[in-house]
Design a protein around this motif. Structure first.
Motif, PDB file in Angstrom:
ATOM      1  N   ALA A  68       0.982  -1.311   0.063  1.00  0.00           N
ATOM      2  CA  ALA A  68      -0.067  -0.044  -0.050  1.00  0.00           C
ATOM      3  C   ALA A  68       0.708   1.220   0.062  1.00  0.00           C
ATOM      4  CB  ALA A  68      -0.731  -0.042   1.248  1.00  0.00           C
ATOM      5  N   ILE A  69       1.934   1.188   0.743  1.00  0.00           N
ATOM      6  CA  ILE A  69       2.863   2.480   1.044  1.00  0.00           C
ATOM      7  C   ILE A  69       3.543   2.566  -0.382  1.00  0.00           C
ATOM      8  CG2 ILE A  69       4.816   3.581   2.048  1.00  0.00           C
ATOM      9  CD1 ILE A  69       3.761   2.180   4.457  1.00  0.00           C
ATOM     10  N   GLU A  70       3.902   1.545  -1.057  1.00  0.00           N
ATOM     11  CA  GLU A  70       4.884   1.400  -2.390  1.00  0.00           C
ATOM     12  C   GLU A  70       3.760   2.300  -3.642  1.00  0.00           C
ATOM     13  OE1 GLU A  70       6.088  -2.285  -2.958  1.00  0.00           O
ATOM     14  OE2 GLU A  70       7.984  -1.996  -1.833  1.00  0.00           O
ATOM     15  N   ARG A 109      -7.263   3.180   2.696  1.00  0.00           N
ATOM     16  CA  ARG A 109      -7.344   1.845   1.959  1.00  0.00           C
ATOM     17  C   ARG A 109      -7.479   0.871   3.112  1.00  0.00           C
ATOM     18  NH1 ARG A 109      -3.759   1.385  -2.508  1.00  0.00           N
ATOM     19  NH2 ARG A 109      -3.648   3.576  -3.462  1.00  0.00           N
ATOM     20  N   GLY A 110      -8.270   1.241   4.162  1.00  0.00           N
ATOM     21  CA  GLY A 110      -8.695   0.417   5.182  1.00  0.00           C
ATOM     22  C   GLY A 110      -7.918   0.304   6.524  1.00  0.00           C
ATOM     23  N   TYR A 111      -6.738   0.910   6.449  1.00  0.00           N
ATOM     24  CA  TYR A 111      -5.858   0.844   7.856  1.00  0.00           C
ATOM     25  C   TYR A 111      -6.432   1.813   8.799  1.00  0.00           C
ATOM     26  CZ  TYR A 111      -2.701  -1.904   4.822  1.00  0.00           C
ATOM     27  OH  TYR A 111      -2.234  -2.806   3.924  1.00  0.00           O
ATOM     28  N   TYR A 112      -7.407   1.569   9.420  1.00  0.00           N
ATOM     29  CA  TYR A 112      -8.126   2.451  10.502  1.00  0.00           C
ATOM     30  C   TYR A 112      -7.307   2.422  11.836  1.00  0.00           C
ATOM     31  CZ  TYR A 112     -11.510   3.576  14.218  1.00  0.00           C
ATOM     32  OH  TYR A 112     -12.248   4.066  14.995  1.00  0.00           O
ATOM     33  N   PRO A 157      -5.622  -3.811   6.514  1.00  0.00           N
ATOM     34  CA  PRO A 157      -6.822  -3.320   6.149  1.00  0.00           C
ATOM     35  C   PRO A 157      -8.118  -3.807   6.920  1.00  0.00           C
ATOM     36  CG  PRO A 157      -6.023  -4.255   4.467  1.00  0.00           C
ATOM     37  CD  PRO A 157      -5.016  -4.740   5.569  1.00  0.00           C
ATOM     38  N   TYR A 158      -9.004  -2.945   6.956  1.00  0.00           N
ATOM     39  CA  TYR A 158     -10.461  -3.650   7.481  1.00  0.00           C
ATOM     40  C   TYR A 158     -11.573  -3.181   6.466  1.00  0.00           C
ATOM     41  CZ  TYR A 158      -8.125  -4.408  12.136  1.00  0.00           C
ATOM     42  OH  TYR A 158      -7.394  -4.821  13.180  1.00  0.00           O
TER      43      TYR A 158
END
Length: 792
Positions: free
Chosen positions: A180-182, A215-218, A255-256
């Motif tokens: 995700a970071i890339e 992106r879902g990383y709550y 992610p969630y």
């Protein structure tokens, strides 16, 4: 000659001691209350010397370092320290009384040199430079004390800043967050060759966190990212390594998706969170029932969906949309890990209702743009959830008694002109206005739900107004409208009113007014009983919500159409061709046919913390055709008054160089036109506390698109027709000063306008500033404008 009103004379008397007091404060000894052995901190400067610095950031660094100086010197305006002057003038050692209140509330004690820790400030400045990549810097200060006034100079010496060479992101290959970071790395705020900047590195952490939240990383947060910087690589370069803390929890690195979504539609703090009484509607759990707001109306503002990826964007969008509903005053959303699936979140939407019904009565002093003023009463009823869909119903009853307080035609009438007297220039007005605002698009067509944080609105309006100009006429006005408003983004607003109906009926005219209409065909046509059947389209662009910007823009474009659809239908039906003497009618009365274009452009330039330079340009043109040979009176343009050219009374300028005759000046008559051009320039600045000042220049006029003639063939308003070559020479120009009492939730404004150029005077005599005598009476005198709010 215009008679000076008593309240104007009183204003002149009361202003004199205020001016003397201000002059007294300006001449006070500013070091009067400075203790012996100390000095007044009178000012400072910061200089950054970087002869080998190729980053060209000197000016920005000086501004940043100047902000670290604390305390700041006493506020000053052109060297005058008004608050310190008040403090010194009213200084007392007593802890109560009027002088103590003025000294502490309106004044400001001297900022002393002993309060300034130059060593600590120099250290803070050095640290700021270090954070900007100047790892080798020196900051020194010097002080000059003269006449008990201290001036401090800080000098910072810097070299070439360290620059970024390599930027690497090191992650554990097994982590899902790495991919995700890339994927968002191309949008990085850090680039090789940029100067080292700690604030940019901090912002990069925040950017990555925001991207991951979408992106879902709550459970991710910026403080889970760590920087390692190596400045030993040589040649004033630095290698940067960004990594995740080893102590980061597992739930923060995955992610969630969303599972169950619960909507508490009638929630109050302390309520039980039982979900037994639940309605399942389109995949949502609606609690407790639909007795307040129906679910189908509420869900247009909910952008959270079951089995979708959690995103901060959807979270914020839902909160903002639901906050825009009149039925609710608080909105909050919480998330919990699902009890059966640890990769999913349950969402809980809590909606706290606002007060549903309210009744408000307001007594007020009505002051209109045509100089009518008097007491008024306004009673309004509001229902914020009329049909269980957060519909806002507002019913407003108004009543007022008004009398002409100033302007053209006040004072004694000239010889040979009937003196109507102020007792005859009075007005009674009663009205009722009902508006229903529906927080969605109500239309026979199926529109998709706009993905915007602003609630789209459907507006339905009905109104009636009765106006009685005593000894002149009575006017009934009926209106109805149906329109839409929506904001696709923060800076853009669309207002579309496809149905705009208005019927104006003139009745019970006096013989004097009938004579006036007979002698003035243009005015007679403007006051005809007629329908306005059309549409209004409006586009507004504004950046004023970005308060941190130095430059802000506001632009509103309006297109107003009337009569075209009705005329087309009648033409298809074989109706006769309309003429001036025999126009087409609707239900027995003619209808207006015209097109009107208006543009209001403003530019706000913020200078410092509180000063502002505002420029405005207003242009408009209305063209009547087909079934009309004049614009309706309510649609014509006018110039002058507290929100226009403040050196001239409302509706007293134009059209063009037309000079209103005395027999009309002392009757009910407004000077209007088909074309408007107006420009304003105003400089706003702070004075003391909530007192603000302004200096302004206004210019403008209105013109006619075509002349109208009497039965004898004479031009009704000579000099009023628009001629492009004469526009600049026919502008009315005024200047003046203003005082504003700005206490945040409302502004009281007093503007004194001084005429500079009067367009209706003969050429060569229009500049009248040399005749200014400082009075509020007589020709070309000052005009005092009292109003609520800023003019633009």
């Amino acid at each position: 000659m215009t008679e000076t009103q008593p309240w104007v004379r009183l204003t002149r008397i009361s202003v004199t001691p205020l001016i003397l007091a201000l002059l007294l404060f300006s001449g006070c000894n500013v070091t009067k209350t400075v203790p012996e052995g100390d000095a007044l901190f009178a000012g400072f400067d910061v200089t950054v010397k970087g002869e080998n610095d190729s980053s060209n950031r000197g000016a920005a660094l000086e501004t940043e370092l100047s902000a670290t100086v604390n305390p700041e010197p006493n506020a000053s305006i052109l060297g005058w320290r008004p608050k310190l002057g008040i403090y010194n003038a009213f200084y007392t050692e007593k802890e109560k009384g009027l002088k103590h209140w003025i000294m502490t509330k309106l004044g400001e004690p001297p900022v002393l040199f002993s309060e300034v820790d130059t060593g600590s400030i120099s250290t803070v400045m050095s640290n700021r430079l270090h954070n900007r990549g100047y790892f080798n810097n020196t900051v020194n200060s010097s002080t000059e004390i003269k006449n008990k006034k201290a001036f401090i100079s800080w000098t910072a010496r810097v070299g070439e800043p360290y620059r970024l060479r390599n930027i690497k992101y090191t992650w554990h290959d097994s982590l899902q967050v790495q991919q995700a970071i890339e994927e968002v790395q191309p949008e990085s705020l850090l680039n090789p060759g940029d100067p080292y900047d700690l604030s940019a590195m901090t912002q990069e952490r925040i950017r990555i966190d925001g991207a991951l939240k979408n992106r879902g990383y709550y459970f991710f947060s910026p403080d889970l990212l760590l920087y390692s910087v190596d400045t030993t690589v040589g040649n004033r370069q630095a290698d940067v390594l960004l990594r995740i803390k080893q102590a980061a929890s597992k739930k923060a690195l995955k992610p969630y998706t969303l599972d169950d979504i619960y909507i508490f539609a009638n929630y109050s703090v302390g309520d039980s969170l039982s979900v037994n009484d639940t309605i399942d509607f389109k995949g949502y759990h609606y609690i407790p029932n639909e007795n307040y707001v129906r679910a189908r109306h509420l869900l247009d503002g909910v952008f959270l969906e079951q089995d979708s990826l959690y995103t901060r964007e959807d979270h914020l969008l839902t909160i903002k949309r639901l906050n825009g509903l009149s039925a609710y005053k608080f909105v909050n959303i919480d998330y919990e890990i699902d009890s059966t699936n640890t990769n999913q979140l349950d969402a809980f939407v809590y909606l706290t209702p606002a007060l549903k019904k309210s009744l408000r009565a307001e007594a007020q002093m009505v002051s209109k743009s045509n100089n009518f003023a008097g007491p008024g009463l306004n009673v309004s009823f509001r229902n914020r959830n009329t049909f269980k869909g957060s519909e806002l119903l507002n019913v407003e009853f108004t009543g007022s008694f008004e009398t002409l307080t100033g302007g053209t035609g006040t004072g004694p009438a000239p010889d040979g002109v009937e003196d109507t007297g102020s007792d005859k220039l009075t007005s009674y007005e009663l009205g009722v206005k009902t508006t229903l605002s529906i927080p969605r698009i109500v239309s026979p067509f199926n529109f998709r739900n706009l993905r915007t944080e602003f609630v789209p609105q459907t507006r339905i309006g009905l109104g009636f107004n009765f106006l009685n100009r005593v000894n002149f006429f009575q006017l009934n006005s009926y209106n109805a409208s149906y329109g839409y408003s929506w904001r696709p983004k923060e800076t853009l607003t669309f207002d579309v009113t496809p149905i705009n109906l208005q019927y104006v009926r003139l009745r019970q005219t006096s013989p004097a007014f009938d004579t006036l209409l007979l002698e003035n065909p243009y005015l007679q046509r403007s006051f005809e009983n007629q329908f306005i059947v059309g549409s209004i389209y409006q586009l507004t662009y504004s950046t004023q919500m970005f308060e941190e910007r130095t430059s802000q823009i506001f632009d509103r474009v309006t297109l107003d159409l009337s009569g075209n659809v009705v005329s087309a239908l009648q033409s298809v039906a074989g109706a006769h061709k309309p003429t001036d003497d025999d126009p087409r009618t609707l239900f027995g009365d003619p209808y207006a046919q015209y097109v009107l274009f208006d543009n209001d452009f403003r530019h706000y330039l913020n200078i410092g913390k509180e000063s502002q330079l505002v420029a405005r340009l207003v242009t408009g043109v209305g063209y009547s055709y087909g079934n009309s040979n004049t614009m309706p009176y309510v649609k014509q343009f006018s110039i002058g008054g507290p929100n226009s050219i403040r050196a001239f009374r409302a509706r007293s300028v134009g059209p063009g160089t037309y000079d209103i005759p005395d027999d009309l000046a002392f009757s009910y008559f407004d000077q209007t036109g088909d074309i408007r051009l107006e420009a304003n320039l105003e400089y706003r600045f702070p004075i003391v506390g909530f007192f603000k000042g302004a200096a302004f220049v206004d210019a403008g006029n209105v013109w006619l698109l075509r002349d109208t003639y009497t039965e004898e063939g004479e031009v009704v308003r000579p000099g009023g027709k628009f001629e492009a070559k004469d526009v600049l020479n026919e502008l009315a120009v005024g200047t003046g000063l203003g005082l504003r009492i700005d206490i945040e939730f409302f502004v009281i404004r007093l503007d004194v306008g001084i005429p500079v150029r009067v367009p209706y005077l003969p050429k060569g005599e229009r500049f009248v500033l040399s005749e200014f005598d400082g009075s509020f009476s007589g020709e070309n005198s000052m005009v005092l404008n009292i109003a609520i709010g800023y003019p633009f």
